[in-house]
Write an enzyme that holds these catalytic residues in place. Structure first.
Site, short mmCIF file in Angstrom:
data_model
loop_
_atom_site.label_atom_id
_atom_site.label_comp_id
_atom_site.label_asym_id
_atom_site.label_seq_id
_atom_site.Cartn_x
_atom_site.Cartn_y
_atom_site.Cartn_z
N GLY A 169 41.55 64.64 50.71
CA GLY A 169 41.42 65.08 52.10
C GLY A 169 40.01 64.92 52.65
O GLY A 169 39.30 63.97 52.33
N ASP A 206 37.42 66.62 52.02
CA ASP A 206 36.43 66.74 50.94
C ASP A 206 36.10 65.36 50.35
O ASP A 206 34.93 64.97 50.23
CB ASP A 206 37.04 67.67 49.86
CG ASP A 206 36.04 68.15 48.83
OD1 ASP A 206 34.84 67.83 48.97
OD2 ASP A 206 36.46 68.84 47.88
N SER A 221 41.90 74.53 55.24
CA SER A 221 43.13 74.99 54.55
C SER A 221 44.44 74.44 55.10
O SER A 221 45.50 74.76 54.56
CB SER A 221 43.23 76.53 54.50
OG SER A 221 42.36 77.05 53.52
N THR A 222 44.42 73.63 56.16
CA THR A 222 45.69 73.21 56.78
C THR A 222 46.21 71.87 56.25
O THR A 222 47.18 71.34 56.79
CB THR A 222 45.57 73.14 58.31
OG1 THR A 222 44.56 72.17 58.66
CG2 THR A 222 45.19 74.49 58.90
N GLY A 223 45.57 71.32 55.21
CA GLY A 223 46.07 70.08 54.59
C GLY A 223 46.69 70.41 53.24
O GLY A 223 47.74 71.05 53.17
N1 AR6 Z 1 37.88 64.48 59.61
C1 AR6 Z 1 38.41 65.63 60.12
N2 AR6 Z 1 39.47 66.26 59.58
C2 AR6 Z 1 40.04 65.70 58.49
C3 AR6 Z 1 39.55 64.51 57.89
C4 AR6 Z 1 38.42 63.90 58.50
N3 AR6 Z 1 37.88 62.79 58.01
N4 AR6 Z 1 40.33 64.22 56.80
C5 AR6 Z 1 41.28 65.18 56.74
N5 AR6 Z 1 41.10 66.07 57.75
P1 AR6 Z 1 42.35 69.12 53.53
P2 AR6 Z 1 42.42 71.93 52.65
C6 AR6 Z 1 41.88 67.28 58.08
O1 AR6 Z 1 43.56 68.78 52.74
O2 AR6 Z 1 43.79 72.10 53.17
C7 AR6 Z 1 40.78 68.90 48.69
O3 AR6 Z 1 41.29 68.25 47.56
C8 AR6 Z 1 43.31 67.34 57.62
O4 AR6 Z 1 44.16 66.65 58.53
O5 AR6 Z 1 41.23 68.14 53.54
O6 AR6 Z 1 41.39 72.99 52.95
C9 AR6 Z 1 39.73 69.96 48.32
O7 AR6 Z 1 38.95 69.56 47.20
C10 AR6 Z 1 43.58 68.84 57.63
O8 AR6 Z 1 43.97 69.28 58.93
O9 AR6 Z 1 41.70 70.56 53.10
C11 AR6 Z 1 40.60 71.13 47.99
O10 AR6 Z 1 41.12 71.06 46.67
C12 AR6 Z 1 42.21 69.45 57.34
O11 AR6 Z 1 41.28 68.37 57.41
C13 AR6 Z 1 41.74 71.03 48.98
O12 AR6 Z 1 41.84 69.63 49.30
C14 AR6 Z 1 42.10 70.10 55.97
O13 AR6 Z 1 42.84 69.36 55.02
C15 AR6 Z 1 41.42 71.76 50.26
O14 AR6 Z 1 42.55 71.77 51.08
#
Ligand code: AR6
Length: 179
Positions: A33, A35, A118-120
């Site tokens: 994601g 991260d 947290s929404t991914g």
């Molecule tokens: N720019 C902006 N938003 C983004 C981007 C970007 N480049 N890429 C994704 N998003 P997530 P979480 C959005 O899954 O749910 C990781 O493995 C995406 O559409 O990135 O907090 C970490 O190491 C979503 O709405 O984060 C943790 O293990 C939002 O970012 C875990 O995932 C968050 O999605 C964290 O999960």
């Protein structure tokens, strides 16, 4: 819209704000994601600095440099994993936003960009996460002069739409001089 809060669609790794927020995990050693995207864009130096931090609790935040990013700093915060909503998820999520904003203010940062924490992978329902995010940010801006500007950088137009609708639901009636 509050003149200090913006909701937009974009890729947070391209942000030129003082700091971007990373939706991390408690190891702070990278993941998928946003991260993964932030670590790829910042380069291996970011992981090196993260190793020295020895992780971070959910709801807390730690600051590193941004290395090859345009943003000077990254605020890393591990959000809650959604487990149905009655396991303190909202409190932990609010704490993520508050911890990042406190750390930004302490470091004199003027502009901070958040992804939708947290929404991914972590599965937090978007509209509920948007409510927590916007109420926490607005409460902080009400009582602090820094950061001067906060942006929610949504990864899709659909997500931005949910954030805008949520904003309008909670804050559209606010008096302009309070915003
Ligand atoms: N720019 C902006 N938003 C983004 C981007 C970007 N480049 N890429 C994704 N998003 P997530 P979480 C959005 O899954 O749910 C990781 O493995 C995406 O559409 O990135 O907090 C970490 O190491 C979503 O709405 O984060 C943790 O293990 C939002 O970012 C875990 O995932 C968050 O999605 C964290 O999960």
């Amino acid at each position: 819209m509050n003149s200090r809060l913006e909701i937009l669609v974009g890729d947070i790794t391209q942000s030129d704000s003082d700091a971007i927020v990373n939706a991390a995990n408690p190891t702070l050693l990278g993941g998928s994601g946003v991260d993964g995207a932030i670590h790829r864009a910042a380069g291996p130096e970011l992981l090196e600095e993260c190793r020295k931090l020895h992780g971070c609790e959910r709801g807390q935040a730690k600051l590193t440099r941004g290395y090859h990013l345009k943003a000077r700093y990254v605020l890393h915060t591990p959000g809650p994993i959604w487990r149905g909503g009655d396991k303190g998820e909202a409190e932990t999520l609010a704490s993520c936003y508050r911890s990042c904003l406190e750390l930004a203010a302490e470091h004199g940062l003027e502009t901070v960009d958040f992804p939708s924490i947290s929404t991914g992978v972590y599965g937090y329902p978007l509209a509920q996460a948007a409510t927590v995010a916007l109420r926490t940010i607005m409460a902080f801006l009400d009582t602090h002069s820094l950061p001067r500007r906060v942006r929610m950088v949504c990864h899709s137009e659909e997500a931005a739409q949910v954030y805008r609708q949520t904003y309008n639901m909670w804050f559209a009636g606010e008096k302009p001089d309070r915003l």
